[in-house]
Design a protein around this motif. Structure first.
Motif, short mmCIF file in Angstrom:
data_model
loop_
_atom_site.label_atom_id
_atom_site.label_comp_id
_atom_site.label_asym_id
_atom_site.label_seq_id
_atom_site.Cartn_x
_atom_site.Cartn_y
_atom_site.Cartn_z
N VAL A 225 -40.36 -18.66 -35.93
CA VAL A 225 -40.76 -19.97 -35.42
C VAL A 225 -39.51 -20.69 -34.94
N GLY A 226 -39.55 -21.21 -33.71
CA GLY A 226 -38.34 -21.88 -33.22
C GLY A 226 -38.56 -22.70 -31.96
N SER A 227 -37.72 -23.70 -31.79
CA SER A 227 -37.68 -24.47 -30.55
C SER A 227 -36.83 -23.71 -29.55
N ASP A 228 -36.66 -24.29 -28.36
CA ASP A 228 -35.88 -23.58 -27.34
C ASP A 228 -34.45 -24.10 -27.24
N ASN A 229 -33.83 -24.37 -28.40
CA ASN A 229 -32.42 -24.76 -28.35
C ASN A 229 -31.57 -23.52 -28.07
N PRO A 230 -30.34 -23.73 -27.57
CA PRO A 230 -29.51 -22.58 -27.15
C PRO A 230 -29.26 -21.55 -28.24
N PHE A 231 -29.13 -21.99 -29.50
CA PHE A 231 -28.87 -21.05 -30.59
C PHE A 231 -30.08 -20.14 -30.82
N ASN A 232 -31.29 -20.72 -30.76
CA ASN A 232 -32.50 -19.91 -30.93
C ASN A 232 -32.67 -18.92 -29.79
N ILE A 233 -32.36 -19.36 -28.56
CA ILE A 233 -32.49 -18.48 -27.39
C ILE A 233 -31.55 -17.28 -27.52
N LEU A 234 -30.29 -17.55 -27.86
CA LEU A 234 -29.31 -16.48 -28.06
C LEU A 234 -29.78 -15.51 -29.14
N SER A 235 -30.33 -16.05 -30.21
CA SER A 235 -30.70 -15.24 -31.37
C SER A 235 -31.91 -14.36 -31.09
N ILE A 236 -32.95 -14.92 -30.48
CA ILE A 236 -34.16 -14.12 -30.25
C ILE A 236 -33.91 -13.07 -29.17
N ASN A 237 -33.03 -13.37 -28.22
CA ASN A 237 -32.68 -12.36 -27.21
C ASN A 237 -31.94 -11.19 -27.84
N TRP A 238 -31.05 -11.49 -28.78
CA TRP A 238 -30.35 -10.43 -29.52
C TRP A 238 -31.35 -9.57 -30.26
N PHE A 239 -32.30 -10.21 -30.93
CA PHE A 239 -33.30 -9.46 -31.70
C PHE A 239 -34.13 -8.55 -30.79
N VAL A 240 -34.62 -9.10 -29.68
CA VAL A 240 -35.50 -8.33 -28.79
C VAL A 240 -34.73 -7.18 -28.14
N GLU A 241 -33.49 -7.44 -27.74
CA GLU A 241 -32.71 -6.42 -27.03
C GLU A 241 -32.11 -5.37 -27.96
N LYS A 242 -31.63 -5.80 -29.13
CA LYS A 242 -30.86 -4.90 -29.99
C LYS A 242 -31.66 -4.34 -31.18
N VAL A 243 -32.53 -5.17 -31.77
CA VAL A 243 -33.20 -4.76 -33.01
C VAL A 243 -34.58 -4.16 -32.76
N LEU A 244 -35.35 -4.80 -31.90
CA LEU A 244 -36.73 -4.35 -31.67
C LEU A 244 -36.84 -2.88 -31.28
N PRO A 245 -35.95 -2.35 -30.41
CA PRO A 245 -36.06 -0.92 -30.05
C PRO A 245 -35.87 0.02 -31.24
N LEU A 246 -35.28 -0.47 -32.34
CA LEU A 246 -35.02 0.36 -33.51
C LEU A 246 -36.15 0.29 -34.54
N LEU A 247 -37.14 -0.55 -34.31
CA LEU A 247 -38.23 -0.75 -35.26
C LEU A 247 -39.39 0.19 -34.97
N PRO A 248 -40.27 0.41 -35.96
CA PRO A 248 -41.44 1.28 -35.74
C PRO A 248 -42.25 0.82 -34.53
N LYS A 249 -42.82 1.78 -33.79
CA LYS A 249 -43.52 1.48 -32.54
C LYS A 249 -44.74 0.60 -32.76
N GLU A 250 -45.33 0.65 -33.97
CA GLU A 250 -46.58 -0.08 -34.21
C GLU A 250 -46.35 -1.48 -34.79
N ILE A 251 -45.10 -1.92 -34.89
CA ILE A 251 -44.82 -3.21 -35.53
C ILE A 251 -45.44 -4.36 -34.73
#
Length: 383
Positions: A225-251
């Motif tokens: 859960v987050g607003s669109d402040n710069p810190f949240n944007i940087l953080s969720i982009n890191w998660f989607v780009e770097k972490v999500l590809p490493l998670l189970p396909k059905e997550i």
């Protein structure tokens, strides 16, 4: 102490009743708790903020707020009026202020408010609004500042050329003008207390306990859960780009708030731009994530997730300001591979999940309960 005959002037630039972000939600909670102590509360905001967010001074809770004043930053554009030219000329000669909204016109309007009514307490949110009370006749009012964050560090994240010594000196100088300085982070409490002594008190954010729905069937593995402040944007982009590809396909991942504008479409992600009630989504989720890479102070989203009995997987920033960096219901790592492994471990191993969940509930009860928060406010204001 009974504060029922006490008048409190509460300054927060935007509407605390929008609850659109963690800082706003916490401010709303503070108002509720101050009202529960018996205060008569007048709210002051800034018109530019209200307009930019589409808020209205009519959208307040009259059970909490007596009067609301939304101040303008500049006079109406009527070039023939003396008032218009007075502030036009003043602006040329006034020293530059990093807070562009803290104009002489706004300060004069704040002064006019103080002249109309005697306040026992004046409550300012954020150190960079301190000039509102500087050199004012406060008629004996006691002053409190809620720091929210360590502003010098926050500004440094956005400007690596910032003169740290000068900015931190200004921050401490501003805070020294108040009778009480409130922090929400244990880390920042120790920093400010070193310079300002016993006037500094730590009051962590608080939420009601929502553990009762934790046994509801889960629709989502992860929630953010987050607003669109710069810190949240940087953080969720890191998660989607770097972490999500490493998670189970059905997550299954649920992302809520204005941050959704910056999240790419993905088969595993459900985006919810706005909800009236977060309860449904938190109770339908197994794990909260907090992949913050920058920012200061306690992360309100982490405390909120814990109030629902959710364990948290985050970066090291997720536990900023906590009194205990371990045994707190959070798994933390700044490495994307470790981050993904921690999520997978909690999903695959029920005993590990339940152990971290119990830690989260225990840590929340000991540190972030509403009862404890109200007691701290009462103690802070009884001076």
């Amino acid at each position: 102490m009974n504060f029922s005959n006490k008048n409190l002037l509460f300054f927060f630039p935007e509407s605390p009743f929008s609850k659109r972000a963690g800082n706003v939600l916490r401010t709303y909670t503070n108002l509720k708790q101050l009202k529960s102590l018996g205060f008569n509360i007048d709210l002051v905001g800034v018109e530019d903020y209200y307009n930019s967010f589409g808020d209205s001074p009519q959208d307040i809770d009259s059970a909490i707020i007596n009067d609301v004043f939304v101040l303008k930053t500049k006079p109406p554009k009527k070039k023939l009026t003396l008032e218009y030219w007075k502030y036009k000329i003043q602006k040329k000669f006034n020293k530059e202020n990093s807070n562009q909204y803290l104009t002489q016109y706004l300060k004069d309007n704040f002064t006019a408010l103080l002249a109309q009514k005697k306040y026992d307490y004046i409550f300012i949110n954020y150190e960079f609004w301190t000039d509102l009370i500087r050199d004012q006749d406060l008629k004996g009012a006691k002053t409190i500042v809620d720091t929210h964050d360590w502003i010098t560090l926050n500004e440094f994240y956005n400007n690596k050329n910032l003169d740290l010594g000068k900015r931190f000196g200004k921050e401490i100088n501003n805070l020294s003008l108040y009778d009480k300085v409130v922090t929400i982070s244990q880390d920042e409490y120790f920093i400010f207390k070193s310079f300002l002594g016993d006037k500094v008190i730590n009051i962590p954010p608080s939420f009601p306990e929502n553990f009762e729905g934790s046994n509801i069937e889960k629709k989502y593995d992860l929630i953010f859960v987050g607003s669109d402040n710069p810190f949240n944007i940087l953080s969720i982009n890191w998660f989607v780009e770097k972490v999500l590809p490493l998670l189970p396909k059905e997550i299954k991942i649920c992302i809520i708030g204005r941050i959704c504008k910056h999240v790419p479409d993905h088969d595993n992600i459900e985006k919810v731009f706005f909800v009236d009630d977060l309860n449904i989504y938190y109770h339908a989720s197994k794990i909260a994530i907090c992949p913050m890479l920058k920012g200061t102070g306690i992360k309100i989203k982490v405390v909120e997730a814990m109030s629902y009995g959710l364990p948290v997987v985050g970066t090291e920033k997720a536990v900023d300001g906590f009194s205990d960096k371990k045994n707190n219901g959070c798994f933390v790592s700044d490495d994307e591979k470790e981050f993904a492994k921690m999520i997978t471990k909690l999903i695959d191993n029920k005993s590990d999940y339940l152990q971290l969940k119990d830690e989260a509930i225990h840590f929340f009860k000991n540190n972030f309960s509403e009862k404890k928060s109200v007691e701290l406010w009462e103690k802070t204001l009884n001076f």
